[in-house]
Design an enzyme around this catalytic site. Structure first.
Site: not given
Ligand code: GLY
Length: 582
Positions: A382, A421, A453, A474
């Site tokens: 990310t 996602e 998330s 992360g």
């Molecule tokens: N894609 C990682 C998060 O949104 O936690």
């Protein structure tokens, strides 16, 4: 030796390219992401500014933000410009094809939270991946959720920006059209992309031998065209025109389920951020489906312990930290999901009395016992950036494609990668996702729902005054990283760069293993904690870059680019351009 391994990469890359451009992404392929060995952090990693300051994971994107500030733009103008610039210069993570969260704290007035997290396609359902090959939620078009970034950036600019859209997107267009010179840090990230960058449409841009060497210029013509369309037509150009049509067409041809309705019906969610307190500081952060609630829960638990007196990284203090992390993740997995779809007992979870109740369950000495599960992979990425302008407006943005380079797919003529996602949902109850998170039924897939998330752009205030702007990529380590940055500063009084660069730990209860960065704890401390029942692993190598700005007591901004991302930079608003007007 170095040259030999580099040549090996070139040969491997060229050879794979010939095959991969004809093949589809292999849904069962396993990514093994490894960042190269890092030089140690600098003695003093702070950049100071008495005006504005930006920090992002890619130098040119930070320069774009600093210039926008110098041109008279505010922090939101700069944040939107950086968002578009990172889509060009940091294609692993910066994006148009993903989603994220923006937290805005105006110098005067109330904070706001813009949730532009991707949504599950309308044709998605909770059993979507049960009969699919392993990895279908991570690789290929079936992994793609409807992107939200363009709508999110547009909403921020329209409501809080002062510059024209064309002006804030112009630097990104130039970077894509004319190209930018790759630094060693940029190349390291491209190399991490390996297989994903050798896929159809992508290989033509990134998979070449040329695009992988420091000093080469990376040009992205299709992306420049896409950005020009957005600059002219705004979000409509993305969600209702050729761009969406190209994605949907490619998705249909490659086994995906995206439809035009997913794009035309996509909406952002804008709301009051989640606010909690920690030792007199006000912590403003991401509400669900973001990671702020477990962050606040962990802070609430820790608030009841004498951390400072017990010492930095002592076994007892770490036991409390790990226990707080355990309960934060347990409740995240049990209760959290998209608040548009599930009811979350937020009030209870965030209350100080609930934290006190949890503290009574934390054994004085031994680790909380949980069932052991498979080791986690934690290979996602990310990106986070922080901006403060000279008026004191602050913006924290975390946005993502999920894994490095997302699902590894790019629709023809679009020039940008699409997210994976969908893997952040509970794709199968009881099965951990790529971050080792075994999430609950509140996070099961439903049409139009946003996946849970860990992203938590966070702003901390003290006595009503801006104090800290932070966040990190992360995956599941996001929440524990921010926890450590905040407590390193507030409890242990570390300088902001030391707080960011200090080696980290991560624990999410399941898997039972505590992930530690090299030198995070001494051997003696490790042995003590092992006696208490903890086990450790140094397997994770790509810890997130917590791009952070602190406003010190003298009113000077201190920005720090996390040393873990050498491609990044903290850049002060240029003094010489002070008089530039827009
Ligand atoms: N894609 C990682 C998060 O949104 O936690």
């Amino acid at each position: 030796m170095r040259l030999l391994s580099f040549l090996g990469l070139l040969v491997g890359g060229t050879f794979s390219l010939a095959i991969a451009v004809k093949s589809q992404v292999n849904p069962s392929s396993i990514d093994v992401f490894q960042m190269p060995e890092l030089p140690p952090p600098p003695e003093d990693g702070r950049i100071l500014s008495e005006k504005g300051l930006v920090v992002s994971t890619q130098r040119q994107a930070s320069e774009v933000g600093a210039k926008i500030l110098a041109q008279g733009g505010n922090a939101v103008d700069a944040a939107v410009a950086i968002g578009y610039a990172l889509a060009v210069t940091e294609p692993c993570c910066g994006n148009l094809g993903g989603g994220g969260f923006m937290l805005i704290q105006p110098a005067q007035g109330k904070p706001t939270f813009i949730n532009f997290r991707e949504k599950a396609p309308l044709a998605a359902h909770k059993e979507l991946y049960l009969k699919q090959p392993r990895g279908a939620s991570r690789n290929g078009y079936l992994a793609v959720a409807t992107p939200g970034t363009v709508k999110g950036l547009e909403a921020a600019l329209t409501q809080y920006g002062t510059l024209e859209r064309a002006q804030v997107i112009a630097p990104a267009i130039t970077l894509a059209e004319k190209g930018f010179v790759l630094s060693q840090g940029d190349v390291a990230i491209l190399r991490v992309g390996r297989e994903r960058l050798l896929q159809p449409n992508i290989a033509e841009i990134f998979g070449t031998v040329k695009g992988q060497r420091a000093g080469d210029t990376l040009v992205q013509k299709d992306l420049a065209q896409t950005l020009k369309k957005i600059a002219q037509g705004g979000e409509k150009a993305f969600y209702q025109g050729e761009i969406a049509e190209n994605i949907v067409k490619a998705s249909k041809a490659e086994g995906g389920i995206l439809s035009l309705a997913d794009f035309t019906q996509y909406t952002i969610r804008q709301e009051k951020p989640l606010i909690c307190t920690y030792r007199g500081y006000e912590v403003i952060t991401a509400p669900p489906p973001g990671g702020g609630l477990p962050l606040c829960q962990m802070l609430n638990i820790l608030e009841g312990y004498p951390l400072e007196e017990t010492g930095f990284r002592t076994p007892q203090a770490l036991h409390w930290f790990l226990s707080a992390m355990f309960y934060g993740y347990r409740d995240r997995n049990l209760y959290l999901g998209d608040p548009d779809f599930v009811s979350i007992p937020s009030e209870k979870l965030l209350s100080k009395s609930y934290a006190a109740q949890l503290r009574t369950k934390i054994p004085n000495y031994f680790a909380i016992r949980v069932k052991n599960t498979l080791p986690t992979k934690l290979d996602g990425q990310t990106t986070h950036y922080s901006v403060v302008d000279r008026q004191g407006n602050a913006v924290a943005v975390t946005y993502t494609l999920n894994s490095y380079f997302g699902a590894g797919v790019m629709a023809p003529k679009t020039g940008f990668l699409l997210n994976n996602e969908m893997d952040d949902f509970t794709t199968k109850l009881g099965s951990p996702n790529q971050y080792g998170l075994s999430q609950g039924s509140a996070n099961l897939i439903e049409p139009g729902k946003r996946p849970l998330s860990s992203m938590s752009p966070t702003i901390v205030k003290h006595r009503g005054r801006l104090f800290l702007v932070t966040g990190t990529p992360g995956g599941s380590t996001i929440i524990t990283t921010i926890l450590q940055v905040i407590t390193n500063i507030i409890d242990y009084r570390l300088r902001v760069d030391q707080a960011v660069n200090s080696p980290r730990l991560h624990y999410q209860g399941e898997p039972r293993t505590v992930l530690i960065e090299k030198k995070a704890i001494s051997n003696q401390v490790r042995r003590d904690l092992e006696k208490r029942g903890y086990q450790f692993s140094e397997r994770l190598t790509n810890w997130g870059a917590a791009e952070t700005i602190l406003l010190n007591s003298k009113g000077v901004l201190e920005g720090v680019n996390d040393y873990r991302r050498p491609a990044g930079a903290a850049i002060a608003e240029p003094q010489l351009q002070k008089s530039l007007t827009r």
